[in-house]
Motif scaffolding. Structure first.
Motif, PDB file in Angstrom:
ATOM      1  N   THR A  57      51.925 -39.464 -18.583  1.00 30.71           N
ATOM      2  CA  THR A  57      51.748 -39.584 -20.000  1.00 30.71           C
ATOM      3  C   THR A  57      50.986 -40.773 -20.377  1.00 30.71           C
ATOM      4  O   THR A  57      50.277 -40.902 -21.414  1.00 30.71           O
ATOM      5  CB  THR A  57      53.289 -39.635 -20.640  1.00 30.71           C
ATOM      6  N   ASN A  58      51.295 -42.003 -19.921  1.00 23.53           N
ATOM      7  CA  ASN A  58      50.491 -43.316 -20.168  1.00 23.53           C
ATOM      8  C   ASN A  58      48.995 -42.821 -19.978  1.00 23.53           C
ATOM      9  O   ASN A  58      48.124 -43.718 -20.779  1.00 23.53           O
ATOM     10  CB  ASN A  58      50.925 -44.297 -19.405  1.00 23.53           C
ATOM     11  N   LEU A  59      48.687 -42.196 -18.998  1.00 27.26           N
ATOM     12  CA  LEU A  59      47.314 -41.764 -19.077  1.00 27.26           C
ATOM     13  C   LEU A  59      46.517 -41.324 -20.462  1.00 27.26           C
ATOM     14  O   LEU A  59      45.413 -41.604 -20.641  1.00 27.26           O
ATOM     15  CB  LEU A  59      46.752 -40.676 -18.091  1.00 27.26           C
ATOM     16  N   SER A  60      47.449 -40.589 -21.228  1.00 25.08           N
ATOM     17  CA  SER A  60      47.124 -40.102 -22.579  1.00 25.08           C
ATOM     18  C   SER A  60      47.064 -41.073 -23.715  1.00 25.08           C
ATOM     19  O   SER A  60      46.839 -40.766 -24.746  1.00 25.08           O
ATOM     20  CB  SER A  60      47.785 -38.659 -22.833  1.00 25.08           C
ATOM     21  N   THR A  61      47.639 -42.045 -23.556  1.00 22.24           N
ATOM     22  CA  THR A  61      47.697 -43.138 -24.679  1.00 22.24           C
ATOM     23  C   THR A  61      46.419 -43.851 -24.836  1.00 22.24           C
ATOM     24  O   THR A  61      45.574 -43.797 -23.929  1.00 22.24           O
ATOM     25  CB  THR A  61      48.795 -44.261 -23.969  1.00 22.24           C
TER      26      THR A  61
ATOM     27  N   TYR B 119      44.797 -46.244 -22.027  1.00 18.66           N
ATOM     28  CA  TYR B 119      44.095 -45.460 -20.748  1.00 18.66           C
ATOM     29  C   TYR B 119      42.941 -44.418 -21.346  1.00 18.66           C
ATOM     30  O   TYR B 119      41.953 -44.343 -20.658  1.00 18.66           O
ATOM     31  CB  TYR B 119      44.923 -44.836 -19.602  1.00 18.66           C
ATOM     32  N   ASP B 120      43.484 -43.819 -22.337  1.00 22.28           N
ATOM     33  CA  ASP B 120      42.675 -42.517 -23.006  1.00 22.28           C
ATOM     34  C   ASP B 120      41.814 -41.808 -21.924  1.00 22.28           C
ATOM     35  O   ASP B 120      40.460 -41.880 -21.952  1.00 22.28           O
ATOM     36  CB  ASP B 120      41.794 -43.341 -23.854  1.00 22.28           C
ATOM     37  N   ILE B 121      42.508 -41.400 -21.179  1.00 19.83           N
ATOM     38  CA  ILE B 121      41.824 -40.498 -19.744  1.00 19.83           C
ATOM     39  C   ILE B 121      40.772 -39.384 -20.271  1.00 19.83           C
ATOM     40  O   ILE B 121      40.026 -38.972 -19.755  1.00 19.83           O
ATOM     41  CB  ILE B 121      42.759 -40.129 -18.786  1.00 19.83           C
ATOM     42  N   GLU B 122      41.244 -38.772 -21.645  1.00 19.22           N
ATOM     43  CA  GLU B 122      40.351 -37.837 -22.105  1.00 19.22           C
ATOM     44  C   GLU B 122      38.908 -38.109 -22.443  1.00 19.22           C
ATOM     45  O   GLU B 122      37.832 -37.415 -22.220  1.00 19.22           O
ATOM     46  CB  GLU B 122      40.869 -37.259 -23.456  1.00 19.22           C
TER      47      GLU B 122
ATOM     48  N   THR C 110      41.919 -33.436 -19.172  1.00 16.83           N
ATOM     49  CA  THR C 110      42.773 -33.018 -20.118  1.00 16.83           C
ATOM     50  C   THR C 110      44.108 -32.541 -19.486  1.00 16.83           C
ATOM     51  O   THR C 110      43.967 -32.047 -18.389  1.00 16.83           O
ATOM     52  CB  THR C 110      42.397 -32.003 -21.077  1.00 16.83           C
ATOM     53  N   PHE C 111      45.179 -32.603 -20.300  1.00 17.80           N
ATOM     54  CA  PHE C 111      46.371 -31.729 -19.810  1.00 17.80           C
ATOM     55  C   PHE C 111      46.562 -30.478 -20.565  1.00 17.80           C
ATOM     56  O   PHE C 111      46.295 -30.370 -21.688  1.00 17.80           O
ATOM     57  CB  PHE C 111      47.652 -32.736 -19.654  1.00 17.80           C
TER      58      PHE C 111
END
Length: 175
Positions: free
Chosen positions: A59-63, A66-69, A74-75
């Motif tokens: 979930t931290n990856l989407s914060t 980190y903004d992994i998008e 994407t998830f």
């Protein structure tokens, strides 16, 4: 029982990293995604019996930190829309059928990443009555990301390892 408790309470020092590290890994990941898929990467996460520590790191990856998008990842809510299954937790007997069905619903090529010690080996639950063990005892796994839990940086490095594996050639996977 004492062995399981000692694994739970062992101290793991906090990892230090720079924002620049995340940026460098992300840029390389985005280039690899473009080379392998020619588009973004859709991930479906499935919890097969975890303690939710790994899910917190995912979930931290989407914060915003980190903004992994921004790197093209994407998830998604459905395995039918996923390029990769990310599985967390030791596979419990109750989740084995659900994991198999999710794997079957994922389009080819079926790519699977086991995230966390529990998913990789069964972790502290290995050998107990309620679990089958790691994910690879139920479905094929392409990449394992150990850690209890692995950091978001480790997860990004694991995704990069999958992209590097896919870039090695068509003999590894049929698209």
């Amino acid at each position: 029982m004492l062995e399981q408790l000692s694994k739970i309470f062992r101290h793991k020092p906090a990892e230090t990293f720079r924002d620049r590290d995340i940026e460098e890994i992300g840029v390389e990941l985005k280039k690899s995604l473009s080379a392998v898929f020619g588009r973004s990467l859709a991930i479906r996460e499935i919890d097969s019996g975890s303690d939710n520590a790994t899910e917190i790191e995912l979930t931290n990856l989407s914060t915003p930190y980190y903004d992994i998008e921004r790197f093209g990842i994407t998830f998604v809510a459905s395995p039918r829309h996923a390029d990769v299954l990310v599985v967390t937790g030791a596979v419990t007997h109750n989740m084995e059928i659900a994991l198999r069905k999710t794997y079957e619903a994922t389009p080819d090529p079926k790519l699977v990443i086991a995230v966390g010690d529990d998913a990789c080996t069964g972790g502290i639950w290995q050998g107990t009555y309620a679990v089958n063990g790691g994910v690879d005892r139920v479905i094929p796994v392409d990449v394992k990301i150990p850690g209890n839990p692995p950091s978001p940086k480790d997860i990004m490095l694991g995704l990069l390892a999958l992209m590097k594996k896919l870039r090695k050639g068509p003999n590894n996977y049929a698209f």
